[in-house]
Scaffold this active site. Sequence first.
Site, PDB file in Angstrom:
ATOM      1  N   GLY A 110       4.386  29.011 -36.256  1.00 27.49           N
ATOM      2  CA  GLY A 110       4.698  28.094 -37.348  1.00 27.49           C
ATOM      3  C   GLY A 110       6.152  27.707 -37.443  1.00 27.49           C
ATOM      4  N   SER A 111       7.022  28.684 -37.705  1.00 28.50           N
ATOM      5  CA  SER A 111       8.428  28.356 -37.921  1.00 28.50           C
ATOM      6  C   SER A 111       9.190  28.281 -36.607  1.00 28.50           C
ATOM      7  CB  SER A 111       9.079  29.400 -38.830  1.00 28.50           C
ATOM      8  OG  SER A 111       9.008  30.687 -38.248  1.00 28.50           O
TER       9      SER A 111
ATOM     10  N   TRP B 190       3.223  39.552 -52.106  1.00 33.61           N
ATOM     11  CA  TRP B 190       4.677  39.396 -51.985  1.00 33.61           C
ATOM     12  C   TRP B 190       5.290  38.783 -53.242  1.00 33.61           C
ATOM     13  CZ3 TRP B 190       5.193  37.614 -46.149  1.00 33.61           C
ATOM     14  CH2 TRP B 190       4.950  38.728 -45.335  1.00 33.61           C
TER      15      TRP B 190
ATOM     16  N   ASP C 209      -1.813  31.572 -43.345  1.00 32.68           N
ATOM     17  CA  ASP C 209      -1.253  32.880 -42.992  1.00 32.68           C
ATOM     18  C   ASP C 209      -1.646  33.958 -44.001  1.00 32.68           C
ATOM     19  OD1 ASP C 209       0.005  31.867 -40.799  1.00 32.68           O
ATOM     20  OD2 ASP C 209       1.975  31.698 -41.721  1.00 32.68           O
TER      21      ASP C 209
ATOM     22  N   ASP D 103     -14.654  39.496 -40.794  1.00 29.95           N
ATOM     23  CA  ASP D 103     -15.391  38.973 -41.950  1.00 29.95           C
ATOM     24  C   ASP D 103     -14.654  37.820 -42.633  1.00 29.95           C
ATOM     25  OD1 ASP D 103     -17.750  39.161 -43.512  1.00 29.95           O
ATOM     26  OD2 ASP D 103     -16.631  40.170 -45.113  1.00 29.95           O
TER      27      ASP D 103
ATOM     28  N   HIS E  40      10.841  39.526 -32.569  1.00 25.53           N
ATOM     29  CA  HIS E  40      11.877  40.241 -33.329  1.00 25.53           C
ATOM     30  C   HIS E  40      13.027  40.704 -32.429  1.00 25.53           C
ATOM     31  CE1 HIS E  40       9.663  40.298 -37.107  1.00 25.53           C
ATOM     32  NE2 HIS E  40       8.588  40.481 -36.388  1.00 25.53           N
TER      33      HIS E  40
END
Length: 620
Positions: free
Chosen positions: A293-294, A422, A460, A517, A556
Amino acid sequence: MQLGVDTVPVLVGPVSYLLLSKPAKGVEKTFSLLSLLDKILPVYKEVISELKAAGASWIQLDEPTLVMDLDSHKLKAFTEAYSELESTLSGLNVLVETYFADIPAEAFKTLTSLKGVTAYGLDLVRGTKTLDLVKAEFPKGKYLFAGVVDGRNIWANDLSSSLSTLESLESIVGKDKLVVSTSCSLLHTAVDLVNETKLDDEIKSWLAFAAQKVVEVNALAKALAGKNFLTKISFPCPLIQFAAELICLNIFPFPQAAGLKGSEHRRATNVSARLDAQQKKLNLPILPTTTIGSFPQTVELRRVRREYKAKKISEEEYIKAIKEEIKKVVELQEELDIDVLVHGEPERNDMVEYFGEQLSGFAFTVNGWVQSYGSRCVKPPIIYGDVSRPKPMTVYWSSAAQSMTSRPMKGMLTGPVTILNWSFVRNDQPRFETCYQIALAIKDEVEDLEKAGINVIQIDEAALREGLPLRKSEQAFYLEWAVHSFRITNIGVQDTTQIHTHMCYSNFNDIIHSIIDMDADVITIENSRSDEKLLSVFREGVKYGAGIGPGVYDIHSPRIPSTEEIADRINKMLAVLEKNILWVNPDCGLKTRKYPEVKPALQAMVAAAKALRTQLASAK
């Protein structure tokens, strides 16, 4: 100590230290972490002796794993460890602290029988059943650190209710042995409400950050001692009218959220048939490539967003700058020959804050920073009322990006469970009800993206695993409503619209069936950073029929992987997954990386995918 401040040193307790550790790479699965207990206890003895010599009179040992479902072998390790430490602890007041959940009855017996321990810290906010254990049997002469002030949320304490709890404990523990405390450390809340000058005054009156929670603890202690201190607190505190005030602010009523439990909200067609319909429309190659995405958030990009927020540049200038950044990202992906593109998210600050700022029922701080991990901090939104979506949030930018390319462009959304987990969440209703409201808001956005011609939409759920309760007895219910919330978001789309989700930051093996699921068409999931542990569930026989993209390299790290290394990873995936469902993508978004790292890494990724396509075609 040298400054004249009487401090309590805090250490992670020896048993929790081991139980929360991970075996090194290559170590046998049968290896017992607790087998190292005899090797680390001498280190604890040394450290404790040094603290004692430095003048410490109290020491705190955190043993949070006591609230988990521990077998008799693990509970016995606590007994053995503290028996071994008893002589070293002699002469100290020793507090063993637990938090984040109820402590099971057997663990409570173990805790209150530990040698050398003079005090027990219990979370009485999330551990409501623990109160019954204390009332039934508490060892005489021991201190109870009663965690009645919530250390994990930012709502002001109901002082009257907390005082009532403390008074009921006083008769059991003894007036001189009861200590008023927070439920856990204050690491999880923002620092000081005084720093918030832009919050609505009424909302602000409901809040307590770390500094205010210290005042609450002090106020309760003084009230318990017979001093009428509660009315003298200098910041707006008691939430007696909290629920009623919330109802007044709930401009958008949600009868539909209350009725969501009656349906499973599954798409009518099974995933295999949907993937066939999507392939006819998208015409993707085998092993399709995409990113999460980013793209890198450059200094210049951050400057543009900052200046627009400060009204130093016009909206026209801002839109022009963001569109230029999107065009650059689209052209780079086309140059790299990536199959499904993203717009790079240049307009976004944080994946939760960006959406919260556009949803009703959210408030935001200016300086409410909370540590996320390492040196990274975030400002969690505050969900204070009912959530709804007044207008489309991402359609303009996704449509603009799609107009720049003939390749599929992913619409990028944050899922309801991640937004919930979050954020600081209202506590006057169950969390799942708030999550359902967020899901309905995201559902509106998904359907508007589809109407705008966006055929691939990623929702996400990076934090789905993170919210899993510590106690096994509570996990099934959480996973049921969390997965249900995700399905609500995309129940209304056509079979030809491909729904992706993304997960990272966790070990997912133990919830793989819940992930299945979720019924997403494609899941991209962290894999390389976690040493490819994800693949083990498929080696062990778990069948997965939807599209899946286990990350092929760790974003990362600034390290750039080679084409051969990525190809090797893909081959390992092909050994346990069908080639027609496998996607090729990085572990996570590229926001934290720089373009000189991103471009060669993605070149290697695409080259590896193309080389393997050629091999698979020739083998066929």
